[in-house]
Design a protein around this motif. Structure first.
Motif, short mmCIF file in Angstrom:
data_model
loop_
_atom_site.label_atom_id
_atom_site.label_comp_id
_atom_site.label_asym_id
_atom_site.label_seq_id
_atom_site.Cartn_x
_atom_site.Cartn_y
_atom_site.Cartn_z
N UNK A 227 -29.77 14.64 -0.65
CA UNK A 227 -29.55 15.75 0.28
C UNK A 227 -28.06 15.99 0.53
N UNK A 228 -27.29 14.92 0.57
CA UNK A 228 -25.85 15.07 0.78
C UNK A 228 -25.21 15.77 -0.42
N UNK A 229 -25.62 15.38 -1.64
CA UNK A 229 -25.07 16.03 -2.83
C UNK A 229 -25.47 17.49 -2.90
N UNK B 262 -24.20 22.05 -3.80
CA UNK B 262 -24.99 23.28 -3.83
C UNK B 262 -24.24 24.41 -3.16
N UNK B 263 -23.61 24.14 -2.03
CA UNK B 263 -22.84 25.15 -1.32
C UNK B 263 -21.65 25.60 -2.16
N UNK C 39 -21.01 31.86 -6.98
CA UNK C 39 -21.99 32.75 -7.57
C UNK C 39 -22.82 32.09 -8.64
N UNK C 40 -23.08 30.77 -8.52
CA UNK C 40 -23.87 30.04 -9.50
C UNK C 40 -25.18 29.60 -8.87
#
Length: 87
Positions: A61-63, A68-69, A75-76
């Motif tokens: 979740x941390x990764x 992810x952000x 824009x990926x």
């Protein structure tokens, strides 16, 4: 685990290097040689991969939150592909 005695012959330079490296690591020559063989046969690598997988599961979740952000900001999507219309 039961131990088996294994006698090997090496030249003096190799024996000296083994003694020095074992001393640097704070272990016996016997233990040093055991670890070298385990690494060569892949046990250490397998153990590392298992530990890394466990680490990734534990902190997934941390990764996702961190990386992810960052992808979204570029824009990926989650696979690292650029979103349509944002080239």
């Amino acid at each position: 685990m039961a131990k088996t005695q294994l006698n090997v012959r090496v030249d003096e330079d190799t024996a000296r290097a083994a003694r020095e490296r074992a001393l640097e690591r704070g272990m016996s020559v016997n233990r040093y040689i055991e670890e070298l063989v385990r690494q060569d046969t892949g046990e250490a690598g397998h153990t590392f991969v298992e530990a890394a997988a466990d680490f990734m599961k534990q902190y997934e979740s941390v990764f996702v939150e961190e990386f992810g952000a960052a992808r979204e900001g570029r824009g990926e999507d989650s696979a690292g592909h650029r979103s349509e219309g944002r080239h």
